[in-house]
Design a protein around this motif. Sequence first.
Motif, PDB file in Angstrom:
ATOM      1  N   GLN A 270       0.838  -1.183   0.000  1.00 56.89           N
ATOM      2  CA  GLN A 270       0.000   0.000   0.000  1.00 56.89           C
ATOM      3  C   GLN A 270       0.880   1.242   0.000  1.00 56.89           C
ATOM      4  O   GLN A 270       1.727   1.421   0.872  1.00 56.89           O
ATOM      5  N   LEU A 271       0.645   2.125  -0.971  1.00 56.32           N
ATOM      6  CA  LEU A 271       1.517   3.280  -1.127  1.00 56.32           C
ATOM      7  C   LEU A 271       1.293   4.316  -0.030  1.00 56.32           C
ATOM      8  O   LEU A 271       2.242   4.930   0.453  1.00 56.32           O
ATOM      9  N   VAL A 272       0.031   4.519   0.329  1.00 54.91           N
ATOM     10  CA  VAL A 272      -0.323   5.560   1.292  1.00 54.91           C
ATOM     11  C   VAL A 272      -1.131   4.931   2.427  1.00 54.91           C
ATOM     12  O   VAL A 272      -2.005   4.098   2.190  1.00 54.91           O
ATOM     13  N   ILE A 273      -0.820   5.336   3.661  1.00 57.63           N
ATOM     14  CA  ILE A 273      -1.520   4.831   4.845  1.00 57.63           C
ATOM     15  C   ILE A 273      -2.000   6.011   5.682  1.00 57.63           C
ATOM     16  O   ILE A 273      -1.626   7.163   5.425  1.00 57.63           O
ATOM     17  N   MET A 274      -2.816   5.712   6.677  1.00 58.06           N
ATOM     18  CA  MET A 274      -3.246   6.744   7.617  1.00 58.06           C
ATOM     19  C   MET A 274      -2.385   6.655   8.871  1.00 58.06           C
ATOM     20  O   MET A 274      -2.177   5.575   9.417  1.00 58.06           O
ATOM     21  N   LYS A 275      -1.872   7.807   9.315  1.00 60.89           N
ATOM     22  CA  LYS A 275      -1.084   7.877  10.550  1.00 60.89           C
ATOM     23  C   LYS A 275      -1.344   9.222  11.190  1.00 60.89           C
ATOM     24  O   LYS A 275      -1.160  10.264  10.542  1.00 60.89           O
ATOM     25  N   ASP A 276      -1.778   9.193  12.457  1.00 61.04           N
ATOM     26  CA  ASP A 276      -2.083  10.435  13.181  1.00 61.04           C
ATOM     27  C   ASP A 276      -3.071  11.304  12.402  1.00 61.04           C
ATOM     28  O   ASP A 276      -2.853  12.508  12.213  1.00 61.04           O
ATOM     29  N   LYS A 277      -4.126  10.669  11.886  1.00 58.19           N
ATOM     30  CA  LYS A 277      -5.214  11.369  11.191  1.00 58.19           C
ATOM     31  C   LYS A 277      -4.774  12.010   9.882  1.00 58.19           C
ATOM     32  O   LYS A 277      -5.409  12.943   9.393  1.00 58.19           O
ATOM     33  N   GLN A 278      -3.680  11.527   9.303  1.00 57.86           N
ATOM     34  CA  GLN A 278      -3.147  12.148   8.098  1.00 57.86           C
ATOM     35  C   GLN A 278      -2.707  11.081   7.107  1.00 57.86           C
ATOM     36  O   GLN A 278      -2.179  10.042   7.497  1.00 57.86           O
ATOM     37  N   ALA A 279      -2.941  11.337   5.816  1.00 53.87           N
ATOM     38  CA  ALA A 279      -2.478  10.424   4.779  1.00 53.87           C
ATOM     39  C   ALA A 279      -0.980  10.606   4.594  1.00 53.87           C
ATOM     40  O   ALA A 279      -0.505  11.714   4.328  1.00 53.87           O
ATOM     41  N   VAL A 280      -0.228   9.516   4.758  1.00 53.90           N
ATOM     42  CA  VAL A 280       1.230   9.597   4.664  1.00 53.90           C
ATOM     43  C   VAL A 280       1.770   8.393   3.896  1.00 53.90           C
ATOM     44  O   VAL A 280       1.083   7.385   3.717  1.00 53.90           O
ATOM     45  N   THR A 281       3.005   8.525   3.470  1.00 50.55           N
ATOM     46  CA  THR A 281       3.764   7.387   2.977  1.00 50.55           C
ATOM     47  C   THR A 281       5.065   7.343   3.771  1.00 50.55           C
ATOM     48  O   THR A 281       5.300   8.193   4.624  1.00 50.55           O
ATOM     49  N   SER A 282       5.910   6.377   3.506  1.00 47.74           N
ATOM     50  CA  SER A 282       7.147   6.240   4.277  1.00 47.74           C
ATOM     51  C   SER A 282       8.358   6.247   3.365  1.00 47.74           C
ATOM     52  O   SER A 282       8.246   5.974   2.160  1.00 47.74           O
ATOM     53  N   SER A 283       9.505   6.541   3.954  1.00 48.08           N
ATOM     54  CA  SER A 283      10.750   6.518   3.179  1.00 48.08           C
ATOM     55  C   SER A 283      11.022   5.107   2.664  1.00 48.08           C
ATOM     56  O   SER A 283      11.579   4.928   1.570  1.00 48.08           O
ATOM     57  N   LEU A 284      10.625   4.090   3.427  1.00 47.96           N
ATOM     58  CA  LEU A 284      10.791   2.694   2.977  1.00 47.96           C
ATOM     59  C   LEU A 284       9.977   2.430   1.717  1.00 47.96           C
ATOM     60  O   LEU A 284      10.467   1.823   0.760  1.00 47.96           O
ATOM     61  N   GLN A 285       8.721   2.908   1.733  1.00 43.52           N
ATOM     62  CA  GLN A 285       7.854   2.674   0.583  1.00 43.52           C
ATOM     63  C   GLN A 285       8.343   3.442  -0.639  1.00 43.52           C
ATOM     64  O   GLN A 285       8.318   2.937  -1.765  1.00 43.52           O
ATOM     65  N   VAL A 286       8.803   4.670  -0.432  1.00 40.93           N
ATOM     66  CA  VAL A 286       9.331   5.470  -1.544  1.00 40.93           C
ATOM     67  C   VAL A 286      10.557   4.788  -2.146  1.00 40.93           C
ATOM     68  O   VAL A 286      10.696   4.690  -3.371  1.00 40.93           O
ATOM     69  N   ALA A 287      11.456   4.305  -1.284  1.00 43.84           N
ATOM     70  CA  ALA A 287      12.664   3.628  -1.767  1.00 43.84           C
ATOM     71  C   ALA A 287      12.292   2.388  -2.586  1.00 43.84           C
ATOM     72  O   ALA A 287      12.849   2.152  -3.664  1.00 43.84           O
ATOM     73  N   GLN A 288      11.349   1.617  -2.079  1.00 44.77           N
ATOM     74  CA  GLN A 288      10.943   0.398  -2.780  1.00 44.77           C
ATOM     75  C   GLN A 288      10.287   0.722  -4.114  1.00 44.77           C
ATOM     76  O   GLN A 288      10.595   0.108  -5.138  1.00 44.77           O
ATOM     77  N   THR A 289       9.403   1.708  -4.123  1.00 42.32           N
ATOM     78  CA  THR A 289       8.657   2.043  -5.330  1.00 42.32           C
ATOM     79  C   THR A 289       9.552   2.609  -6.421  1.00 42.32           C
ATOM     80  O   THR A 289       9.440   2.237  -7.599  1.00 42.32           O
ATOM     81  N   PHE A 290      10.462   3.501  -6.041  1.00 38.92           N
ATOM     82  CA  PHE A 290      11.296   4.177  -7.037  1.00 38.92           C
ATOM     83  C   PHE A 290      12.632   3.470  -7.275  1.00 38.92           C
ATOM     84  O   PHE A 290      13.468   3.962  -8.027  1.00 38.92           O
ATOM     85  N   GLY A 291      12.832   2.328  -6.622  1.00 40.07           N
ATOM     86  CA  GLY A 291      14.059   1.577  -6.848  1.00 40.07           C
ATOM     87  C   GLY A 291      15.299   2.266  -6.304  1.00 40.07           C
ATOM     88  O   GLY A 291      16.370   2.186  -6.903  1.00 40.07           O
ATOM     89  N   LYS A 292      15.156   2.940  -5.165  1.00 38.07           N
ATOM     90  CA  LYS A 292      16.283   3.630  -4.537  1.00 38.07           C
ATOM     91  C   LYS A 292      16.746   2.851  -3.304  1.00 38.07           C
ATOM     92  O   LYS A 292      15.984   2.067  -2.734  1.00 38.07           O
ATOM     93  N   GLN A 293      17.982   3.081  -2.886  1.00 39.58           N
ATOM     94  CA  GLN A 293      18.436   2.541  -1.614  1.00 39.58           C
ATOM     95  C   GLN A 293      17.810   3.371  -0.495  1.00 39.58           C
ATOM     96  O   GLN A 293      17.832   4.606  -0.546  1.00 39.58           O
ATOM     97  N   HIS A 294      17.285   2.669   0.505  1.00 35.64           N
ATOM     98  CA  HIS A 294      16.581   3.393   1.576  1.00 35.64           C
ATOM     99  C   HIS A 294      17.486   4.396   2.271  1.00 35.64           C
ATOM    100  O   HIS A 294      17.063   5.512   2.607  1.00 35.64           O
ATOM    101  N   LYS A 295      18.745   4.035   2.483  1.00 37.11           N
ATOM    102  CA  LYS A 295      19.657   4.956   3.178  1.00 37.11           C
ATOM    103  C   LYS A 295      19.819   6.255   2.396  1.00 37.11           C
ATOM    104  O   LYS A 295      20.008   7.324   2.987  1.00 37.11           O
ATOM    105  N   ASN A 296      19.732   6.178   1.064  1.00 37.84           N
ATOM    106  CA  ASN A 296      19.869   7.387   0.250  1.00 37.84           C
ATOM    107  C   ASN A 296      18.627   8.269   0.345  1.00 37.84           C
ATOM    108  O   ASN A 296      18.724   9.506   0.323  1.00 37.84           O
ATOM    109  N   VAL A 297      17.451   7.630   0.441  1.00 39.96           N
ATOM    110  CA  VAL A 297      16.217   8.405   0.615  1.00 39.96           C
ATOM    111  C   VAL A 297      16.234   9.102   1.970  1.00 39.96           C
ATOM    112  O   VAL A 297      15.908  10.286   2.083  1.00 39.96           O
ATOM    113  N   VAL A 298      16.643   8.369   3.011  1.00 37.58           N
ATOM    114  CA  VAL A 298      16.736   8.957   4.356  1.00 37.58           C
ATOM    115  C   VAL A 298      17.732  10.115   4.360  1.00 37.58           C
ATOM    116  O   VAL A 298      17.480  11.176   4.934  1.00 37.58           O
TER     117      VAL A 298
END
Length: 252
Positions: A3-31
């Motif tokens: 799932q690309l987007v989730i609910m957290k603290d009443k707000q639609a968000v995504t995560s750096s992990l999901q962005v890294a996976q989706t765009f084929g990036k290393q997570h450490k580089n996204v962070v």
Amino acid sequence: MNQLVIMKDKQAVTSSLQVAQTFGKQHKNVVQAIENKISTAENSALLENMFVEGQYTASNGKSNPMYYMNRDGFAFIVMGFTGHKADGFKLQYIKAFNEMEDQVKSRTSILSPELQFMQGVVDKLAANERTQQRLETKIDGVREIVATSTMDWRNETSHLISKIARQQGNTGESYKMTRNDIYDEVDRRGGVSLKTRLTNLRRRMAEEGTSKTQRKNTTKVDVIAHDKKLIEIYTAIVKEFAIRYQVWNEEY
């Protein structure tokens, strides 16, 4: 695809992990990209509500940093991702954000006007509380850094440098890079060459019969320890680096 987007603290968000996976990036580089943006002084106030630090457990059982980001934070980070494939992923995210936000609006619209008002009050209080918590954490962190003295300077600066290195990736290379950047600044401000002084110190130690192992383990910090002025310069620089990289965030 998760799932690309989730609910957290009443707000639609995504995560750096999901962005890294989706765009084929290393997570450490996204962070790293996120932290570079946040650490820029002119950006920090505007970005603090776009990103929230979290933790995830890696396959080896180790807890590592990650970030949650809202729609604005996502747009700010991925605007530099180019290419036809990246554009397709951006459109998928936009669609996912829209769908999640529509769901939230739909659920809220079912409530009576009175309950909608109360929901808004609760959401506002929760947002204020999170902002206050971040502010208190920042104040406590800066206060701790400023309190670092030259009395126990070796241990206290070493502790801060370890925190800075963790913010930079928590690797041996990030620790080495942080140390070298600080030493370079000591050279510049102190008008010295720590490298030359270290060579001279090791030569004197050899003449005094000090073992090869002891000479090898002698570092630029030992050079600094011989000069009260350099101790003060070094301590001040480490404090500045710690504030620049907002080391209190690792505990938030």
